[in-house]
Design a protein around this motif. Structure first.
Motif, PDB file in Angstrom:
ATOM      1  N   ASN A 140       0.476  -1.331  -0.053  1.00 41.13           N
ATOM      2  CA  ASN A 140       0.256   0.086   0.141  1.00 41.13           C
ATOM      3  C   ASN A 140       1.089   1.329   0.030  1.00 41.13           C
ATOM      4  O   ASN A 140       0.923   2.278  -0.713  1.00 41.13           O
ATOM      5  CB  ASN A 140      -1.071  -0.071   0.734  1.00 41.13           C
ATOM      6  CG  ASN A 140      -2.025  -0.554   1.198  1.00 41.13           C
ATOM      7  OD1 ASN A 140      -2.293  -0.774  -0.111  1.00 41.13           O
ATOM      8  ND2 ASN A 140      -2.830  -1.104   2.307  1.00 41.13           N
ATOM      9  N   ILE A 141       2.100   1.031   0.689  1.00 43.42           N
ATOM     10  CA  ILE A 141       2.924   2.480   0.424  1.00 43.42           C
ATOM     11  C   ILE A 141       3.281   2.494  -0.390  1.00 43.42           C
ATOM     12  O   ILE A 141       3.651   3.780  -1.158  1.00 43.42           O
ATOM     13  CB  ILE A 141       3.447   1.725   1.747  1.00 43.42           C
ATOM     14  CG1 ILE A 141       2.993   1.640   2.942  1.00 43.42           C
ATOM     15  CG2 ILE A 141       5.267   3.569   2.142  1.00 43.42           C
ATOM     16  CD1 ILE A 141       4.377   1.735   4.591  1.00 43.42           C
ATOM     17  N   TRP A 142       3.718   1.852  -0.587  1.00 43.43           N
ATOM     18  CA  TRP A 142       4.740   1.661  -2.275  1.00 43.43           C
ATOM     19  C   TRP A 142       2.842   2.460  -3.255  1.00 43.43           C
ATOM     20  O   TRP A 142       3.474   3.265  -4.175  1.00 43.43           O
ATOM     21  CB  TRP A 142       4.956   0.186  -2.726  1.00 43.43           C
ATOM     22  CG  TRP A 142       5.589   0.657  -4.476  1.00 43.43           C
ATOM     23  CD1 TRP A 142       6.550   1.170  -5.081  1.00 43.43           C
ATOM     24  CD2 TRP A 142       4.656  -0.042  -5.494  1.00 43.43           C
ATOM     25  NE1 TRP A 142       6.277   0.517  -6.079  1.00 43.43           N
ATOM     26  CE2 TRP A 142       5.312   0.527  -6.615  1.00 43.43           C
ATOM     27  CE3 TRP A 142       3.432  -0.926  -5.397  1.00 43.43           C
ATOM     28  CZ2 TRP A 142       4.876  -0.281  -7.363  1.00 43.43           C
ATOM     29  CZ3 TRP A 142       2.932  -0.502  -7.174  1.00 43.43           C
ATOM     30  CH2 TRP A 142       3.343  -1.000  -7.968  1.00 43.43           C
ATOM     31  N   PHE A 143       2.541   1.484  -3.010  1.00 49.90           N
ATOM     32  CA  PHE A 143       1.360   2.105  -4.913  1.00 49.90           C
ATOM     33  C   PHE A 143       0.948   3.364  -4.142  1.00 49.90           C
ATOM     34  O   PHE A 143       0.375   4.343  -5.083  1.00 49.90           O
ATOM     35  CB  PHE A 143       0.184   0.797  -3.701  1.00 49.90           C
ATOM     36  CG  PHE A 143      -1.275   0.790  -4.634  1.00 49.90           C
ATOM     37  CD1 PHE A 143      -1.487   1.037  -5.895  1.00 49.90           C
ATOM     38  CD2 PHE A 143      -2.607   1.519  -4.229  1.00 49.90           C
ATOM     39  CE1 PHE A 143      -2.610   1.541  -6.394  1.00 49.90           C
ATOM     40  CE2 PHE A 143      -3.337   1.424  -5.009  1.00 49.90           C
ATOM     41  CZ  PHE A 143      -3.690   1.532  -6.532  1.00 49.90           C
ATOM     42  N   GLU A 144       0.484   4.236  -2.894  1.00 52.73           N
ATOM     43  CA  GLU A 144      -0.074   5.001  -2.715  1.00 52.73           C
ATOM     44  C   GLU A 144       1.646   6.217  -3.243  1.00 52.73           C
ATOM     45  O   GLU A 144       1.205   6.531  -3.886  1.00 52.73           O
ATOM     46  CB  GLU A 144       0.055   5.766  -1.125  1.00 52.73           C
ATOM     47  CG  GLU A 144      -0.470   7.086  -0.497  1.00 52.73           C
ATOM     48  CD  GLU A 144      -0.918   7.281   0.670  1.00 52.73           C
ATOM     49  OE1 GLU A 144      -0.421   6.464   1.143  1.00 52.73           O
ATOM     50  OE2 GLU A 144      -1.531   8.223   0.866  1.00 52.73           O
ATOM     51  N   ARG A 145       2.445   5.778  -3.071  1.00 50.28           N
ATOM     52  CA  ARG A 145       3.525   6.635  -3.280  1.00 50.28           C
ATOM     53  C   ARG A 145       3.978   6.666  -4.725  1.00 50.28           C
ATOM     54  O   ARG A 145       3.630   8.184  -5.770  1.00 50.28           O
ATOM     55  CB  ARG A 145       4.745   6.084  -2.777  1.00 50.28           C
ATOM     56  CG  ARG A 145       4.576   6.922  -1.540  1.00 50.28           C
ATOM     57  CD  ARG A 145       6.038   5.814  -0.859  1.00 50.28           C
ATOM     58  NE  ARG A 145       7.069   6.683  -1.082  1.00 50.28           N
ATOM     59  CZ  ARG A 145       8.350   6.535  -0.646  1.00 50.28           C
ATOM     60  NH1 ARG A 145       9.267   5.746  -0.014  1.00 50.28           N
ATOM     61  NH2 ARG A 145       9.829   7.622  -1.200  1.00 50.28           N
ATOM     62  N   ARG A 146       3.214   5.595  -5.766  1.00 47.84           N
ATOM     63  CA  ARG A 146       3.275   5.360  -7.258  1.00 47.84           C
ATOM     64  C   ARG A 146       2.077   6.508  -7.525  1.00 47.84           C
ATOM     65  O   ARG A 146       2.758   7.146  -8.890  1.00 47.84           O
ATOM     66  CB  ARG A 146       3.052   3.677  -7.491  1.00 47.84           C
ATOM     67  CG  ARG A 146       4.726   3.517  -7.107  1.00 47.84           C
ATOM     68  CD  ARG A 146       5.268   3.709  -8.299  1.00 47.84           C
ATOM     69  NE  ARG A 146       6.109   3.639  -9.804  1.00 47.84           N
ATOM     70  CZ  ARG A 146       6.547   3.093 -10.048  1.00 47.84           C
ATOM     71  NH1 ARG A 146       8.311   3.775 -10.206  1.00 47.84           N
ATOM     72  NH2 ARG A 146       6.270   3.011 -11.771  1.00 47.84           N
ATOM     73  N   VAL A 147       0.616   6.217  -7.122  1.00 45.84           N
ATOM     74  CA  VAL A 147       0.070   6.671  -7.759  1.00 45.84           C
ATOM     75  C   VAL A 147       0.307   8.013  -7.736  1.00 45.84           C
ATOM     76  O   VAL A 147      -0.629   9.591  -8.095  1.00 45.84           O
ATOM     77  CB  VAL A 147      -1.276   6.139  -7.210  1.00 45.84           C
ATOM     78  CG1 VAL A 147      -2.420   6.562  -7.604  1.00 45.84           C
ATOM     79  CG2 VAL A 147      -1.467   4.433  -7.323  1.00 45.84           C
ATOM     80  N   VAL A 148      -0.153   8.819  -6.712  1.00 47.25           N
ATOM     81  CA  VAL A 148       0.149  10.139  -5.849  1.00 47.25           C
ATOM     82  C   VAL A 148       1.682  10.358  -6.984  1.00 47.25           C
ATOM     83  O   VAL A 148       0.811  11.854  -7.447  1.00 47.25           O
ATOM     84  CB  VAL A 148       0.352  10.837  -4.308  1.00 47.25           C
ATOM     85  CG1 VAL A 148       0.951  11.527  -4.211  1.00 47.25           C
ATOM     86  CG2 VAL A 148      -0.668   9.856  -3.247  1.00 47.25           C
ATOM     87  N   ALA A 149       2.068   9.942  -6.699  1.00 41.96           N
ATOM     88  CA  ALA A 149       3.579  10.580  -8.162  1.00 41.96           C
ATOM     89  C   ALA A 149       3.201  10.415  -9.549  1.00 41.96           C
ATOM     90  O   ALA A 149       3.141  11.444 -10.151  1.00 41.96           O
ATOM     91  CB  ALA A 149       4.836   9.545  -7.928  1.00 41.96           C
ATOM     92  N   ARG A 150       1.651   9.396  -9.811  1.00 37.92           N
ATOM     93  CA  ARG A 150       1.593   9.979 -11.361  1.00 37.92           C
ATOM     94  C   ARG A 150       1.251  10.907 -11.760  1.00 37.92           C
ATOM     95  O   ARG A 150       0.653  12.198 -12.497  1.00 37.92           O
ATOM     96  CB  ARG A 150       0.746   8.105 -11.716  1.00 37.92           C
ATOM     97  CG  ARG A 150       1.202   7.312 -11.734  1.00 37.92           C
ATOM     98  CD  ARG A 150       2.151   7.477 -12.909  1.00 37.92           C
ATOM     99  NE  ARG A 150       2.623   6.294 -12.856  1.00 37.92           N
ATOM    100  CZ  ARG A 150       4.558   6.928 -13.993  1.00 37.92           C
ATOM    101  NH1 ARG A 150       4.417   7.528 -14.763  1.00 37.92           N
ATOM    102  NH2 ARG A 150       4.759   5.195 -14.207  1.00 37.92           N
ATOM    103  N   MET A 151       0.103  10.986 -10.275  1.00 38.15           N
ATOM    104  CA  MET A 151      -1.477  12.169 -10.154  1.00 38.15           C
ATOM    105  C   MET A 151      -0.663  13.601 -10.146  1.00 38.15           C
ATOM    106  O   MET A 151      -0.906  14.555 -10.715  1.00 38.15           O
ATOM    107  CB  MET A 151      -2.374  12.400  -8.729  1.00 38.15           C
ATOM    108  CG  MET A 151      -3.194  11.154  -8.893  1.00 38.15           C
ATOM    109  SD  MET A 151      -4.288  11.167  -7.879  1.00 38.15           S
ATOM    110  CE  MET A 151      -5.120   9.272  -8.270  1.00 38.15           C
ATOM    111  N   GLN A 152       0.659  13.596  -9.286  1.00 37.57           N
ATOM    112  CA  GLN A 152       1.775  15.238  -9.464  1.00 37.57           C
ATOM    113  C   GLN A 152       2.423  15.292 -10.980  1.00 37.57           C
ATOM    114  O   GLN A 152       3.253  15.380 -11.068  1.00 37.57           O
ATOM    115  CB  GLN A 152       1.905  15.143  -8.281  1.00 37.57           C
ATOM    116  CG  GLN A 152       1.218  14.754  -6.891  1.00 37.57           C
ATOM    117  CD  GLN A 152       1.615  14.972  -5.950  1.00 37.57           C
ATOM    118  OE1 GLN A 152       2.752  15.002  -5.836  1.00 37.57           O
ATOM    119  NE2 GLN A 152       0.847  15.769  -5.292  1.00 37.57           N
ATOM    120  N   HIS A 153       2.596  14.693 -12.037  1.00 37.17           N
ATOM    121  CA  HIS A 153       3.314  14.114 -12.708  1.00 37.17           C
ATOM    122  C   HIS A 153       4.511  13.518 -12.482  1.00 37.17           C
ATOM    123  O   HIS A 153       5.741  14.765 -13.040  1.00 37.17           O
ATOM    124  CB  HIS A 153       3.144  15.369 -13.837  1.00 37.17           C
ATOM    125  CG  HIS A 153       1.492  15.933 -14.026  1.00 37.17           C
ATOM    126  ND1 HIS A 153       1.164  14.749 -15.478  1.00 37.17           N
ATOM    127  CD2 HIS A 153       1.003  16.533 -13.758  1.00 37.17           C
ATOM    128  CE1 HIS A 153      -0.177  15.372 -15.626  1.00 37.17           C
ATOM    129  NE2 HIS A 153      -0.272  16.424 -14.731  1.00 37.17           N
TER     130      HIS A 153
END
Lengths: 449, 530, 494, 97, 119
Positions: free
Chosen positions: A45-58
């Motif tokens: 989940n931690i990884w997932f969150e960081r990845r997804v948020v990163a995507r959202m923030q380009h």
């Protein structure tokens, strides 16, 4: 008295015959599996969150350790373990050490009653994919989850630091506020399921998910589950701008990791509860069963279950990526002034509908009376809502005090001209910043008196 | 799964109870929605109207009750048998409601303190701070006291009518909790008042813990909380009698605390002294009535068959209460504390009446029953007490209400009427003939003697003698002592307090001269539903 | 009839409380005289041989079996007459404000006196035990205010002492009254009526307990050694007029109660207790007379002589023979008159000298012969000089005492000697001898005062030579009561 | 079952002793709550023994009452605390104990 | 009871893990003493001395806690009612509406008196 007796759950519940039959090794194995799954889930989940948020923030997000950076969380964990373990000298040592444990254990235990699947063949033994179940399973979950709050409060309290204390208080205030709304949201589910056992609730949703017929409950639950887990946009206790790290400001090393772990498990827990109570649990989404007979048997339901859970986790991440943090008073007002009355009204409405559907030819006078009461209630509710702002009219008349009963209790910063702004009414007023509002700190009070 | 049996509620018989509760809730709504300026009027009118309505309800219900099954009692068991609405219940309800009306009148009094009530303007404000000054300047007052009082009244009605231990416990708490708060709301001498509230609360909570554990043990003994079932169990001697014995003891602790019997009287003087006088007036009268009602029901209905084990205990407690109350009262130099100890003594006297329980067969045809005697005594005591405290609220000196006994010297000259009325109440409390107190004492002594508790009666007589000295001492101070300094002054009350005092005095007098109707009423009330 | 008799002074008290200040005294006196007239009317219609008369009975508190029941028999009639006769002189004696030092004026004094008269009349006529008890206690309220409101320094304390003693006695009485009721309830007919109670057959133990209660209460009231201490204080601090009412009217309730309730309802127990009671009575007689001799305060002295006289009365009652009984009742009347005279004259003396101390007085005889003369009469009456009425009764009691046991009689005779000492010595110290400082200008009694004293002296002399009218009333009562008590007897003294 | 009853008795006694010996109002108050919870335990244990649910229902009500007590108790204690800056029972001794 | 033993197993497992972590962090981590490091964090300034627990905090939190208790209690009663609602039907509805209305009165009061406002 005796006539009231059937109100309480009767023991033992015939619906739970499948539980409590496991030999010790099955129990142990299941427990270990749940434990392992939860730890892995957290890392993921931690990884997932960081990845997804990163995507959202380009951005890209972690991508160095392991494929797609999957091992990043693990690396973080190991790093934390090697950090110095600091106990501030102002801390209450015993409680300070105990707090992370108290926060972590309930997070795990809650999962004991979450149904992951139907009865399966488990190494030759027939057992449900659920550690255990009981007639009051949901109540049990709520109760255990509340214990977790102690961990946070005690952690904040024992640190001996102002930031920690206020963070702890805030988060506990927040959690208990939203726990009420959450608890009320569940009532409608029990009304329809006629049980508090998780497996029976799942079974009761075989035709229709409660999330659909009890949409308001579902919505309330989802909102309050975000508040309950201290997640954005409700992550006020950890508001860096105000409180540094909140209750765990003083924690370091693995103790910090434990809090972190507990938080992410809770994330998964509330998602799992939402899945169980509103989205049919491990049952396959409708349609699939018609196409594929075996979708709801064997280990396949795990897929549906975790799929649904991940939908919720994605929702969490999405919210974090897209919404700004709420102001504390707005946040509390949302919980107390909107969610709770709406839940209560909804419960009454559901019960009424239920009665009508139960007793086809209902005694009209009773029905009229009930509806009248309901109407009065609703009207009263609107009345209250309208007048909520009207309290301000009292203010000038009442002298130099903003409002009567409670404000005089402790010193507050001087009010902006025109009185207090309350409710969610004026979000764009920047006359006072969130930072300014939280100067109600312990030492501030001390100096005033 | 057992089938659900819908309990009968009997809304008509519950009417008085529901009205009081409804009015309490309405009071909260009034507090929430009406502007500050009209709250006082609205609350007072609402409370009075509600109480009168409930009183009318009691009368209507009383006229309507039928004989219960084929026993001696009349009434119904409402709400699935948890509330017994029988003669004694109705009698106590009527009494409590009448006291509550008097209480509201006292609460509403604003004339004595120059336009404000006896309650703190803003309880949350720390005394001596700006917040409090502001509250005083704005003429704030807590109109919440009326709903709080109505909740207390609701508890007082539920408590004696409870027909199982759980309901009784709930009634006990509903009655107590608002009173704890009310005790801490005095406008003047806030610290004293808050301290009284704290002590009352801590000790009250402590004792209710005892009550509850007693209830648990009795439940463990009988397997039911229902009084009839407990009685059945006691009669058939099921289970371990030590459970029953300890349970009875613990239950008694809770009840005896509420009535302020020795050795559980410690709170009485402190609370009576510290709490606002109108609250004390209402509480002293109402709580005692309600708690004795509950005690009678518990001991007579649930534990009647076991009376050989609780009667000796009550003997001792009654004797102790009478003596400790009377003796300590003599040593007091504060009028409210003095009345508090006197109330302890009166608890003892009422217990003497409770001891007069006899099997129905032992009574002569038209002999007075223990229940009748206790109910009558409660009525007489309640009105004398509420009147006496109302008078206390009138006597003032420079610093507001004055309760120091020496400051009362010369009251007979300053205001002969007030002194005379107070003396009359004191004589009633002392049990002098031609006051209601006398007939009450006569009644309880008669039943106790008839039940063979003559040592207690002898002790009661001796305690009465001590108590007489106490009351006479106050009268002497008022009439024959030289005033200290300027002497006391008497604030002229509005019609509210004046009415209360006048009615209290009138009832005390009438019950002293013509007690027949009320005694008959208590007789008509008959027996508890068993 | 009796109700009117009781209501008359009660109404008078209320009227006095409201009329204009100037009319207070005449109106009060008028009511007292009207009551006296009514009392005489009742006496004239009384049939000496018919037992209880003028009866009125109404149910009062049904649940408790209480009745409003009145009636008089011989004993009651005499007491009623004594009461109504004594009040007018008392009011007259208090005519001037200065007669009530420290008081609040005539209005309240007159009102309370009339109130006391009303309640005392009710006590003597009540035939329901509870009613008796209630009015018994009710007398205390006017008495309390009379003592506490008027009199000398320290009266508040004395009043409190008085009230506490009396209420204590009252509560003991209450216990016994309730006990009687319970006995009647156990017998199946709960009632407080004396007639019902007299018909009860009470077992011995209960009777004894009840007797102890009744006797203790009445002993405090009477008073009898060792519960007499309130009497001296009260008579010392109160005004003489108040003391007259207390000693001559109120305290008679004690002996009245002994006759009516101890003997009337509990005859067996009374006989059982006789030895103890007789001893107490003797102690009272001797002790009262003995310490009276040593007193310096004249009012206190008179109070203590009464202790001695009450001892005689109680002795007469409890020796259980007709002579003693008759003597005791006669003694009650005579003592009332004699002591009233003594107190009143002492009051006049104190008004003139401004002191109550005997040692500060002297030589009054020369300046005020009438005053001294009437004081002498009263003193001689107190020591039982033949020719004055107390002699008759005292002789009867002593004869009866000798009948009972020679030792008892001997001790009683000793008391006469002591009485002579205190009466004559007091006279000598106050009236004769050289003038003391400030005693020069003692004026003699004025017309009003003579008007008060004369009837009393007259009555003493009249009944001393001609006690028959009283005996006619007393004897049937004594016969009846002793007969109903089951005491064998050989005819009364005629 | 006996063990539960004994346990509840022990808890009750601890609470009781705590009330009598401790001086901090909040601690005293917590001891009272402990007593109530001991009662709950006894109720539930007896309910199980007797096989009816009265005891369990009672436990609910006791919780309610305990909560109400908490609310009122804390309010009172807090008022005093703010006035006097101390929660010791002994400090509150204007009234003769 | 069998229904509860698995929970015990899981709880023991979790406790073991948590305790192990707490101990491990003390054992594994380096120890470099620095006085400033042991002070509580206050953005770099000298921390104000405080009692353990930070002394006093706003009344508001108490009020929130009390309100929570009140509503939690309401929930206690709603749950069993909801579970067995089908059996009670109309009776249950009426009674519970009365109950909720009562709680609602208190709620309205608190709201209007500013108990729900956070400032």
């Amino acid at each position: 008295m005796t006539s009231l007796a059937p109100l309480a759950a009767d023991l033992p519940d015939p619906g739970l015959a499948a539980f409590g039959q496991d030999p010790w090794w099955v129990i142990l194995l299941k427990a270990v599996l749940i434990f392992v799954v939860l730890v892995l889930l957290t890392l993921f989940n931690i990884w997932f969150e960081r990845r997804v948020v990163a995507r959202m923030q380009h951005r890209v997000g972690p991508n160095v350790h392991g494929p797609f950076g999957l091992l990043q969380s693990l690396a973080d964990g190991v790093k934390l373990a090697l950090k110095e373990d600091i106990i501030p000298k102002a801390a209450d040592k015993v409680v300070f050490l105990l707090a992370p444990v108290i926060a972590t254990v309930p997070a795990f235990v809650t999962w004991a009653v979450i149904p992951l699947g139907p009865e399966v063949n488990f190494f030759g033994h027939r057992t449900p994919l659920q550690l255990t179940d009981m007639p009051v399973a949901v109540l049990f979950m709520l109760a255990i989850a509340s214990i977790g709050i102690y961990g946070i409060v005690l952690g904040g309290w024992s640190s001996g630091s102002t930031y920690s204390l206020l963070g702890g208080l805030r988060s506990s205030a927040q959690m208990i506020s939203y726990e009420v709304a959450m608890g009320l949201a569940l009532v409608a589910v029990f009304l329809y399921a006629g049980s508090m056992s998780t497996s029976e609730i799942v079974a009761a949703q075989d035709r229709l998910w409660f999330g659909l017929i009890l949409l308001p409950s579902f919505v309330i639950y989802v909102i309050s589950m975000v508040g309950e887990t201290n997640r954005a946009p409700f992550d006020l206790p950890e508001a860096e701008g105000e409180l540094v790290g909140g209750f765990h400001t003083e924690y370091s090393s693995l103790k910090f990791a434990l809090f972190f772990l507990a938080e992410y498990i809770n994330l998964a827990t509330v998602s799992a509860i939402a899945t169980t109570l509103f989205l049919g649990g491990w049952a396959a989404p409708w349609g699939i069963e018609n196409v594929w007979e075996g979708a709801n048997s064997g280990y396949w339901p795990l897929l549906w279950f975790f799929g649904k859970v991940f939908c919720f986790i994605f929702l969490f991440v999405w919210l974090r990526g897209s919404l700004p943090r709420m102001r504390y008073d707005q946040f509390m007002a949302l919980g107390w002034k909107v969610l709770i009355p709406v839940s209560l009204a909804w419960i009454v409405a559901v019960a009424t509908i239920r009665v009508i559907s139960l007793e086809g030819n209902i005694n009209r006078t009773y029905l009229v009376a009930a509806i009248a009461v309901l109407l009065v209630l609703t009207v009263a509710l609107m009345f209250v809502g309208d007048k909520g702002e009207a309290v301000d009219e009292d203010v000038p008349a009442a002298g130099d005090e903003p409002h009567d009963a409670f404000a005089g209790g402790f010193p507050v910063p001087p009010m902006p001209a025109g009185g207090a702004v309350r409710g969610a009414a004026a979000p764009l007023t920047f006359a006072h910043t969130p930072g300014g509002r939280t100067t109600v700190t312990a030492d501030a009070e001390e100096s005033h008196e | 799964m057992t089938d659900f049996v819908k309990p009968t509620i009997d809304y008509f018989e519950l009417w008085p109870l529901l009205v009081v509760f409804g009015v309490a809730c309405l009071g909260v709504v009034v507090e929430a929605f009406l502007p500050r300026t009209v709250r006082y009027t609205a609350q007072v009118v609402l409370a009075l109207a509600g109480l009168v309505l409930a009183l009318v309800g009691v009368v209507l219900v009383a006229q309507d009750v039928k004989t219960y099954e084929d026993g001696a009692a009349r009434g119904v068991l409402a709400v699935g048998g948890t509330i017994a609405i029988d003669g004694p219940s109705l009698f106590i309800w009527g009494l409590v409601l009448a006291l509550a009306i008097a209480g509201v009148l006292l609460f509403a009094e604003r004339h004595l303190d120059g336009g404000v009530s006896a309650f703190a303007g803003q309880a949350a404000a720390v005394p001596g701070t700006d917040a409090e000054t502001a509250a005083i300047a704005a003429n704030r007052e807590h109109t919440e006291v009326y709903p709080l009082m109505m909740f207390a009244v609701f508890g007082m009605m539920l408590f004696p009518a409870a027909n199982d231990l759980l309901t009784m416990f709930v009634g006990l708490e509903v009655l107590s909790l608002p009173l704890y708060l009310l005790s801490g709301l005095a406008r003047r001498r806030r610290l004293l008042s808050q301290e009284a509230a704290l002590k009352y609360f801590l000790l009250g909570a402590f004792s209710s813990g005892f009550f509850l554990y007693g209830a648990a043990l009795i439940y463990g003994y009988a397997g039911s909380m229902d009084f009839a079932a407990i009685n059945e169990a006691v009669r058939n001697d099921v289970g371990s009698s030590s459970l029953l014995l300890i349970g009875t003891g613990l239950l008694s602790v809770g009840l005896l605390f509420k009535v302020g019997a020795v050795p559980f009287q410690a709170w009485t003087p402190d609370v009576y002294q510290g709490a606002p006088t109108p609250v004390v007036a209402f509480m002293a009268a109402g709580t005692k009535v309600a708690a004795f009602g509950a005690m009678l029901r518990l001991f007579y209905v649930a534990l009647g068959a076991d009376r050989w084990s609780w009667q000796p205990m009550l003997w001792i407690i009654a004797i102790l209460s009478m003596f400790v109350g009377a003796v300590l009262a003599i040593t007091q130099d504060d009028i409210k504390r003095l009345l508090a100890y006197s109330s302890v003594a009166h608890t003892g006297f009422i217990l003497v009446g409770v001891l007069g329980l006899q099997a129905a067969g032992d009574l002569a045809a038209d002999e007075i029953t223990s229940l009748q005697a206790v109910l009558f005594y409660l009525a007489t005591y309640a009105f004398a007490t509420i009147g006496a405290f109302a008078v206390v609220s009138l006597v003032r000196d420079g610093g507001g209400e004055t309760t120091a006994l020496e400051r009362w010297a010369g009251l007979g000259k300053e205001s002969p009427v007030v002194a005379a009325v107070f003396a009359f109440f004191l004589l009633a409390l002392a049990g002098i003939p031609l006051t209601a107190g006398f007939v009450g004492k006569l009644a309880v002594f008669s039943v106790a003697l008839a039940a063979g508790a003559w040592p207690v009666v002898v002790a009661a007589i001796m305690a009465s003698i001590i108590a007489v000295f106490l009351y006479v001492r106050v009268i002497k101070v008022m009439y024959f002592d030289e005033p200290v300094g300027d002497g006391p002054s008497v604030a002229y009350p509005s019609v509210l307090t004046a009415t209360t005092i006048a009615v209290g005095a009138a009832i005390t007098l009438v019950l002293g001269i013509l007690p027949g109707p009320v005694l008959d009423l208590a007789a008509v009330a008959g027996e508890f539903i068993r | 009839m009796l109700t009117v008799l009781i209501l008359m002074p009660l109404v008078g008290a209320l009227v006095v409380a409201v009329v204009p200040r100037a009319q207070v005294r005449p109106v009060g006196l008028a009511f007292a005289l009207a009551t006296l007239a009514l009392g005489l009317l009742i006496a004239s219609r009384y049939d000496a041989s018919a037992g209880m008369q003028f009866e009125e009975t109404h149910t009062w508190i049904e649940a408790l079996g209480v009745h409003y029941a009145l009636g008089v028999d011989g004993l009651g009639l005499l007491m009623v007459l004594l009461t109504v006769a004594i009040v007018p002189p008392v009011l007259l004696a208090s005519w001037k404000e200065s007669d009530a030092p420290g008081g609040r004026g005539s209005r309240s004094y007159f009102a309370w006196v009339l109130g006391l008269e009303a309640t005392s009349l009710a006590v003597y006529t009540a035939t329901d035990v509870l009613l008796f008890y209630i009015v018994f206690e009710a007398t205390l309220i006017p008495a309390y205010f009379l003592i506490g409101g008027f009199g000398r320094e320290g009266r508040g304390r004395a009043a409190t002492k008085f009230l506490v003693y009396q209420l204590a006695g009252g509560l003991i009485l209450l216990a016994s009254v309730v006990g009687l009721y319970v006995v009647s309830a156990n017998a199946g007919n709960p009632s407080f009526l004396v007639s019902d109670l007299a018909a009860l057959d009470i077992d011995e133990t209960t009777q004894r307990w009840l007797f102890v209660g009744f006797f203790a209460a009445f002993a405090i009231k009477a008073p009898i050694f060792p519960v007499h201490t309130w009497l001296a204080d009260t008579s010392e601090k109160a005004t003489p007029s108040t003391s007259v009412l207390l000693v001559c009217v109120l305290d008679k309730i004690g002996t009245f109660g002994m006759l009516r309730f101890c003997l009337g309802l509990l005859p067996d127990a009374s006989q059982w207790a006789t030895p103890v009671v007789v001893v107490l009575a003797l102690i009272s007689i001797v002790y009262g007379a003995f310490i009276a001799i040593g007193q310096d305060d004249i009012l206190r002295l008179i109070g203590l002589t009464s202790l001695s006289h009450f001892g005689f009365i109680v002795l007469g009652i409890f020796v259980f023979n007709p002579t003693g009984g008759t003597g005791a009742i006669l003694y009650m009347v005579n003592h009332g008159i004699a002591t009233a005279l003594m107190f009143l004259v002492a009051g006049f003396l104190i008004n003139r000298t401004g002191t109550t101390s005997i040692s500060a007085m002297g030589g009054v005889e020369k300046h005020a012969p009438i005053l001294a003369g009437s004081f002498l009469v009263a003193g001689l009456a107190a020591c039982g000089l033949p020719g004055l009425s107390p002699f008759v009764s005292e002789m009867m009691v002593i004869i009866a005492a000798f009948d009972h046991h020679w030792l008892v009689g001997a001790v009683a005779v000793l008391a006469i000697v002591l009485a002579a000492i205190y009466a004559l010595w007091t006279y000598q110290r106050t009236m004769t001898g050289p003038d003391r400082a400030g005693m020069l200008a003692v004026p003699d009694l004025d017309r009003r005062e003579v008007g008060i004293v004369a009837p009393l002296v007259l009555a003493l002399v009249l009944f001393g030579f001609f006690p028959m009218p009283l005996l006619d009333v007393i004897n049937p009562y004594v016969q009846d009561s002793l007969a109903s008590a089951g005491i064998v007897q050989e005819g009364g003294l005629r | 079952m006996t063990q539960y009853v004994v346990l509840s008795a022990i808890l009750f006694t601890i609470g009781c002793v705590g009330v009598l010996t401790r001086r901090n109002a909040i601690v005293v108050f917590m001891c009272v709550e402990l007593m109530l919870n001991a009662c709950n335990l006894a109720f539930v244990a007896f309910a199980r023994q007797h096989g009816n649910l009265d005891g369990q229902i009672t436990a609910f009500f006791v919780m309610v009452v305990a909560a109400a007590e908490v609310v009122i108790g804390l309010a009172i204690i807090m008022t005093i605390f703010r006035t006097r800056r101390s929660a010791s029972v002994d400090d509150a001794s204007l009234l003769k104990y | 009871m069998e229904l509860y033993t698995p929970i015990l197993a899981l709880a023991l497992l979790a406790t073991g893990f948590a305790v192990f972590s707490v101990i491990m962090s003390a054992v594994v981590g380096p120890k470099r003493y620095n006085r400033a490091k042991l002070d509580s964090y206050e953005c770099g300034i000298e921390p104000t001395p405080q009692p353990v627990g930070g002394g006093r905090f706003p009344v508001k939190y108490f009020i929130t806690a009390m309100l929570f208790i009140v509503f939690d209690i309401e929930i206690i009663f709603l749950y069993p009612w909801a579970v067995h609602f089908d059996q009670m039907a109309l009776f249950g509805l009426v009674e519970m509406v009365l109950f909720i209305a009562t709680v609602f009165v208190a709620y309205a009061y608190v709201w209007r008196r500013g108990g729900l406002d956070w400032d």
